[in-house]
Design a protein around this motif. Structure first.
Motif, mmCIF file in Angstrom:
data_model
loop_
_atom_site.group_PDB
_atom_site.id
_atom_site.type_symbol
_atom_site.label_atom_id
_atom_site.label_comp_id
_atom_site.label_asym_id
_atom_site.label_seq_id
_atom_site.Cartn_x
_atom_site.Cartn_y
_atom_site.Cartn_z
ATOM 1 N N ASP A 32 -2.288 -3.759 7.911
ATOM 2 C CA ASP A 32 -3.650 -3.365 8.242
ATOM 3 C C ASP A 32 -4.351 -4.395 9.126
ATOM 4 O O ASP A 32 -5.016 -4.057 10.108
ATOM 5 C CB ASP A 32 -4.439 -3.140 6.951
ATOM 6 C CG ASP A 32 -5.694 -2.325 7.168
ATOM 7 O OD1 ASP A 32 -5.652 -1.384 7.980
ATOM 8 O OD2 ASP A 32 -6.717 -2.628 6.533
ATOM 9 N N ASP A 33 -4.205 -5.651 8.790
ATOM 10 C CA ASP A 33 -4.862 -6.710 9.557
ATOM 11 C C ASP A 33 -4.303 -6.772 10.980
ATOM 12 O O ASP A 33 -5.062 -6.971 11.936
ATOM 13 C CB ASP A 33 -4.672 -8.057 8.857
ATOM 14 C CG ASP A 33 -5.399 -9.187 9.576
ATOM 15 O OD1 ASP A 33 -6.623 -9.078 9.752
ATOM 16 O OD2 ASP A 33 -4.731 -10.166 9.966
ATOM 17 N N ASN A 46 -3.021 -4.285 12.716
ATOM 18 C CA ASN A 46 -3.539 -3.141 13.460
ATOM 19 C C ASN A 46 -4.965 -3.396 13.943
ATOM 20 O O ASN A 46 -5.327 -3.074 15.077
ATOM 21 C CB ASN A 46 -3.510 -1.888 12.579
ATOM 22 C CG ASN A 46 -2.132 -1.295 12.436
ATOM 23 O OD1 ASN A 46 -1.256 -1.507 13.277
ATOM 24 N ND2 ASN A 46 -1.910 -0.548 11.363
ATOM 25 N N GLU A 47 -5.783 -3.977 13.070
ATOM 26 C CA GLU A 47 -7.165 -4.277 13.452
ATOM 27 C C GLU A 47 -7.219 -5.301 14.584
ATOM 28 O O GLU A 47 -8.017 -5.169 15.518
ATOM 29 C CB GLU A 47 -7.947 -4.783 12.240
ATOM 30 C CG GLU A 47 -9.424 -4.991 12.519
ATOM 31 C CD GLU A 47 -10.235 -5.264 11.262
ATOM 32 O OE1 GLU A 47 -11.461 -5.417 11.380
ATOM 33 O OE2 GLU A 47 -9.641 -5.320 10.161
ATOM 34 N N LYS A 80 -8.865 -4.705 18.401
ATOM 35 C CA LYS A 80 -9.923 -5.570 18.923
ATOM 36 C C LYS A 80 -9.455 -6.329 20.162
ATOM 37 O O LYS A 80 -10.208 -6.485 21.129
ATOM 38 C CB LYS A 80 -10.374 -6.541 17.835
ATOM 39 C CG LYS A 80 -11.148 -5.880 16.704
ATOM 40 C CD LYS A 80 -11.610 -6.895 15.674
ATOM 41 C CE LYS A 80 -12.436 -6.232 14.581
ATOM 42 N NZ LYS A 80 -12.875 -7.201 13.550
ATOM 43 N N PHE A 109 -11.755 2.199 11.533
ATOM 44 C CA PHE A 109 -12.032 1.227 12.581
ATOM 45 C C PHE A 109 -13.374 1.443 13.275
ATOM 46 O O PHE A 109 -13.753 0.667 14.151
ATOM 47 C CB PHE A 109 -10.899 1.247 13.619
ATOM 48 C CG PHE A 109 -9.572 0.831 13.049
ATOM 49 C CD1 PHE A 109 -9.351 -0.471 12.629
ATOM 50 C CD2 PHE A 109 -8.549 1.757 12.895
ATOM 51 C CE1 PHE A 109 -8.144 -0.853 12.089
ATOM 52 C CE2 PHE A 109 -7.329 1.389 12.363
ATOM 53 C CZ PHE A 109 -7.128 0.084 11.944
#
Length: 224
Positions: free
Chosen positions: A152-153, A155-156, A160, A181
């Motif tokens: 998850d981290d 992908n974020e 960004k 998101f």
């Protein structure tokens, strides 16, 4: 974040019953340097996305055993690697496996649309690895909630870093995930399991391109 740092972070993840194409080597199909080749492919792809100013992600669920497991590239099979090199300037994608290039139905449909776009998106997956059933590496399964938390981290950070503004979710799993998101999310039916017509119609409406322009490799007589 850099392409090298991002790919290195992906390659460090190890999970049971999950093939990590950036660190694992398939004893049946891969060349000895397959993991290196797939890391190189993904780094080049991310560099091209930055250079082109890509601001949209087409997001699938996870890598399949006929497609991304072999290429390390989301929604892309070996059959479309030469075309991918043409669409993303500065890249030179190489096959990481032995034998002839393998085609995948989902990738064929994805590319039937993508080749009609002036600016291609970044192709990505909710879970950027190939989850499979125990003792059956050439099967597909959905990732678990625990597995998803581990990516998850990343992908974020990817979203960004690339300044992504819109996600086109291919299927409901990707749609539900993408909502976290805070970006515009457009859901298109996945082309598998009888969804080809709805997939093409959805993409036609989204990009204002008549469906007759979407001609897949399957339509051209390619065997899968």
């Amino acid at each position: 974040m850099t392409p090298t740092a991002f790919v290195n972070a992906l390659s460090e993840l190890k999970l049971d019953n999950v093939f990590n194409p950036y660190s694992d080597v398939c004893a049946v199909h891969d060349r000895a340097d397959a993991a290196f080749a797939r890391r190189r492919n993904l780094k080049g792809y991310l560099r091209a996305a930055v250079s082109m100013g890509v601001d949209t992600i087409w997001m699938g669920r996870d890598l399949g055993y006929r497609g991304g497991r072999r290429t390390g590239l989301a929604l892309t099979d070996e059959f479309h690697l030469p075309e991918m090199t043409q669409r993303y300037p500065g890249t030179n994608f190489k096959q990481a496996t032995l034998g002839p290039a393998v085609a995948e139905r989902t990738a064929s449909e994805i590319w039937s649309v993508l080749r009609s776009l002036t600016l291609p998106p970044l192709l990505w997956n909710v879970f950027p690895f190939h989850p499979h059933e125990p003792n059956n590496p050439f099967s597909n399964r959905k990732f678990t909630a625990r597995e998803l938390l581990l990516v998850d981290d990343l992908n974020e950070k990817l979203i960004k870093w690339l300044n992504i503004r819109r996600i086109v979710a291919i299927g409901q799993d990707a749609s539900q995930y993408s909502s976290r998101f805070g970006l515009e999310v457009i859901t298109i039916r996945h082309p598998s399991y009888g969804g080809v017509t709805d997939f093409r119609n959805g993409m036609s409406e989204l990009y204002d391109i008549p469906c007759q322009y979407f001609k897949s490799k399957k339509d051209q007589g390619v065997l899968f």
